[in-house]
Design a protein around this motif. Structure first.
Motif, short mmCIF file in Angstrom:
data_model
loop_
_atom_site.label_atom_id
_atom_site.label_comp_id
_atom_site.label_asym_id
_atom_site.label_seq_id
_atom_site.Cartn_x
_atom_site.Cartn_y
_atom_site.Cartn_z
N GLY A 32 18.29 19.43 1.25
CA GLY A 32 19.15 18.49 0.56
C GLY A 32 19.10 18.68 -0.95
O GLY A 32 18.44 19.58 -1.46
N ALA A 33 19.83 17.80 -1.65
CA ALA A 33 19.91 17.84 -3.12
C ALA A 33 19.21 16.62 -3.68
O ALA A 33 19.39 15.50 -3.18
N LEU A 34 18.42 16.83 -4.73
CA LEU A 34 17.63 15.75 -5.32
C LEU A 34 18.33 15.21 -6.56
O LEU A 34 18.77 15.97 -7.43
N ARG A 35 18.41 13.88 -6.63
CA ARG A 35 19.00 13.21 -7.79
C ARG A 35 17.92 12.34 -8.44
O ARG A 35 17.29 11.53 -7.75
N SER A 36 17.73 12.48 -9.74
CA SER A 36 16.72 11.69 -10.44
C SER A 36 17.37 10.52 -11.15
O SER A 36 18.55 10.57 -11.53
N PRO A 37 16.63 9.41 -11.35
CA PRO A 37 17.20 8.27 -12.06
C PRO A 37 17.45 8.59 -13.52
O PRO A 37 16.73 9.39 -14.13
N ASN A 38 18.47 7.96 -14.08
CA ASN A 38 18.80 8.14 -15.49
C ASN A 38 17.96 7.17 -16.32
O ASN A 38 18.13 5.96 -16.21
N PRO A 39 17.04 7.67 -17.17
CA PRO A 39 16.18 6.75 -17.92
C PRO A 39 16.95 5.85 -18.87
O PRO A 39 16.49 4.76 -19.22
N ASP A 40 18.15 6.28 -19.29
CA ASP A 40 18.95 5.46 -20.20
C ASP A 40 19.49 4.20 -19.52
O ASP A 40 19.92 3.26 -20.20
N ALA A 41 19.48 4.19 -18.20
CA ALA A 41 20.02 3.04 -17.46
C ALA A 41 18.97 1.97 -17.21
O ALA A 41 19.31 0.85 -16.80
N ALA A 42 17.71 2.27 -17.45
CA ALA A 42 16.63 1.38 -17.02
C ALA A 42 16.72 0.00 -17.66
O ALA A 42 16.53 -1.02 -16.98
N GLY A 84 0.77 -1.23 0.00
CA GLY A 84 0.00 0.00 0.00
C GLY A 84 0.80 1.28 0.00
O GLY A 84 0.23 2.36 -0.16
N TYR A 85 2.11 1.19 0.19
CA TYR A 85 2.92 2.40 0.08
C TYR A 85 3.03 2.83 -1.39
O TYR A 85 2.79 2.03 -2.31
N VAL A 86 3.40 4.07 -1.60
CA VAL A 86 3.60 4.61 -2.96
C VAL A 86 4.96 5.30 -3.01
O VAL A 86 5.10 6.43 -3.46
N ILE A 87 5.99 4.59 -2.56
CA ILE A 87 7.31 5.19 -2.37
C ILE A 87 7.95 5.50 -3.72
O ILE A 87 8.09 4.62 -4.57
N ASP A 88 8.34 6.75 -3.90
CA ASP A 88 9.06 7.15 -5.11
C ASP A 88 10.28 8.02 -4.81
O ASP A 88 10.98 8.45 -5.71
N THR A 89 10.56 8.25 -3.51
CA THR A 89 11.69 9.09 -3.13
C THR A 89 12.44 8.45 -1.98
O THR A 89 11.85 8.10 -0.95
N LEU A 90 13.75 8.26 -2.16
CA LEU A 90 14.62 7.73 -1.11
C LEU A 90 15.36 8.90 -0.46
O LEU A 90 15.95 9.73 -1.16
N ASN A 91 15.35 8.95 0.84
CA ASN A 91 16.07 9.97 1.60
C ASN A 91 17.21 9.27 2.31
O ASN A 91 16.99 8.49 3.25
N ILE A 92 18.44 9.51 1.87
CA ILE A 92 19.58 8.69 2.27
C ILE A 92 20.44 9.41 3.30
O ILE A 92 20.74 10.60 3.15
N ALA A 93 20.81 8.66 4.31
CA ALA A 93 21.76 9.15 5.31
C ALA A 93 22.75 8.04 5.60
O ALA A 93 22.49 6.86 5.35
#
Length: 530
Positions: A493-503, A425-434
């Motif tokens: 913080g700084a946001l990094r998006s996934p590279n679609p070419d890597a998928a 039931g989660y809709v996780i689309d963002t990882l917050n890394i420490a």
């Protein structure tokens, strides 16, 4: 009024201390090592006196570096690994080792000696097991305490107080026997969402009918950030502070990191359910939050109020992640010390090799990263790692290729956990890394590209210490509650998006990863035949 705060974070190998102002800015940080004893397979022990000395040394050094006067530190709090400390009624250490001296009084979180006892807890079918994902882990307190009572009955008979490590530190600081809602709920089967938190019938069924007395456990846990009182004279001297400093109820280290990166979302709306905290160092913990409990198989929880107030949390994780990369360096390099410098050299060389080979670098090398079991989503502490595709290459470049593919496997393991959580039931689309992984460029790239999630890297230089400072701020009255502290002390913080070419490349790796899990299960089934 004093507005500065001290936070102490005890990890597996060191104690770290930070001095913060009321806005969450860290003024200084210091670190001191802790000794780890691993005398036999699956046994890991520490000396709690050594840990306390490291906390004192780190705090004094951080305070000196900050330039803040001891009397201006209003509050302190502690976070720590979920290790178990055993003391007698007078406070003297009680050894937990089969063959070591009494000073080894701490069973470390990663210790897996109690696998049989964990399986027995699971087989009980008691409803507390529903709140650990349906499978008890040997990394939790109850199976370890069952092992201690059965295998070291003399030690058990001497026990007069038993603590999760965070609560041991607040006891050393104040003399208080109060325990944190975070530690007891996450690791001791305390049900914080119920009027009576302890399920005494479960403890009795597991042979721990005397646990409350042996451990000096209270009937009710204290929320994170509760004021437990001032530092004692002895603790103030050890930490370089004064008895005017208030001590706040603490939390487990990974949970402190979750508070540090997601505290600004506390008290908010449904947006919190799109975010996951990834606290990644020696091991990795992933934490997802919700306004209502979500029963998710093979992930710990749901737990109430163990990081963000009034929110439920499910926790998954990888028992080794950073430690696995250390291990790869050791076995490939004939015992080479996996220093930060070595990791840096490897990551730099991977970047060079990828200039010519791209993401297909070592494309036939595949790894299943369960070298210390699978905490989630399989909840199998007996699971083993797999490496497929080795050649005779023993060069440094060979190490770099295996390191790259092991890093891919760590990220694939994270994707495996994410998919299980989103199915519930989660809709996780963002990882917050420490944690330490933020300093590893290979892992940071892969976390985005392999999972397809956005990755938020906090600006705070140490999000775990920041979360603990938030708790300290509440205990000292600098901020009225954790919601206010989380918002006032958030550092962005700084946001990094996934590279679609890597998928496409990593989708193929994902298919191989799942196939290797199936093949491992087939092999285990053959070996189990009689």
């Amino acid at each position: 009024m004093a507005k500065f705060l001290a936070a102490v974070d005890v990890g597996t190998g060191s104690a770290r201390a930070g001095i913060f102002d009321s806005s969450g800015r860290m003024l200084a940080r210091a670190e001191r090592p802790i000794t780890l004893r691993m005398a036999r397979a699956d046994h890991a022990e520490q000396d709690s006196a050594d840990i306390w000395r490291a906390c004192g040394g780190a705090t004094r050094a951080a305070l000196e570096a900050s330039g803040v006067a001891p009397g201006d530190v209003a509050g302190i709090s502690f976070d720590a690994t979920c290790s178990i400390v055993v003391r007698d009624a007078s406070g003297a250490p009680v050894g937990v080792s089969l063959d070591g001296p009494e000073r080894w009084d701490t069973i470390v979180w990663l210790d897996h000696r109690a696998q049989a006892e964990a399986a027995e807890c699971t087989a009980s079918g008691h409803r507390v097991i529903d709140y650990v994902g349906g499978v008890m882990s040997p990394e939790m307190a109850i199976p370890k305490l069952m092992w201690l009572k059965r295998r070291l009955p003399a030690a058990w008979s001497r026990a007069g107080m038993i603590f999760d490590l965070t609560d041991f530190l607040t006891w050393k600081a104040t003399g208080s026997f109060e325990r944190s809602q975070c530690t007891l709920t996450s690791k001791w089967t305390y049900l914080a969402h119920e009027p009576v938190g302890w399920r005494h019938d479960f403890l009795a069924a597991m042979g721990l009918d005397d646990l409350m007395a042996r451990a000096a456990l209270p009937e009710v846990a204290r929320p994170i950030g509760d004021d437990l009182g001032p530092l004692t004279v002895e603790a103030a001297a050890e930490l370089g502070l004064t008895t005017a400093t208030r001590v706040a109820s603490g939390l487990i280290d990974a949970h402190a990191g979750a508070l540090g990166v997601l505290g600004h979302l506390a008290g908010g709306g449904p947006e919190v359910e799109r975010h996951m905290a990834l606290i990644a160092g020696t091991s990795s913990c992933v934490m997802a939050f919700s306004h209502a409990p979500r029963m998710t198989s093979s992930t710990w929880g749901p737990y109430l109020g163990v990081a963000l107030p009034d929110l439920w949390m499910n926790e998954g994780g990888q028992s080794v992640s950073g430690a696995l990369l250390d291990h790869i360096c050791k076995i490939w390099g004939g015992g080479a010390d996996p220093t930060p410098a070595l990791h840096g050299r490897v990551c730099a060389r991977i970047a060079e090799l990828r200039e010519s080979e791209g993401r297909d670098l070592a494309g036939r090398l595949h790894v299943v990263p369960d070298f210390h079991g699978n905490r989630s989503p399989l909840a199998d502490p007996s699971a083993l790692g797999v490496i497929s595709g080795l050649s005779m290459d023993a060069s440094f470049d060979g190490l770099c290729r295996l390191y790259w593919r092991t890093s891919v496997a760590v990220a694939l393991g994270l994707r495996h956990i994410l998919e299980r959580m989103n199915e519930s039931g989660y809709v996780i689309d963002t990882l917050n890394i420490a944690g330490g992984h933020t300093r590893n460029p290979v892992l940071m790239e892969l976390y985005a590209d392999v999972t397809g999630c956005r990755v938020m890297v906090p600006s705070a230089p140490d999000a775990v210490l920041l979360g603990t400072a938030m708790a300290a701020a509440v205990g000292a009255g600098v901020h009225p509650d954790l919601v206010a502290a989380g918002r006032a002390m958030h550092q962005g913080g700084a946001l990094r998006s996934p590279n679609p070419d890597a998928a496409a490349r990593f989708e193929r790796d994902w298919r191989v990863f799942r196939a290797m899990h199936r093949h491992r299960a087939e092999i285990d089934a053959i070996l189990a035949e009689r």
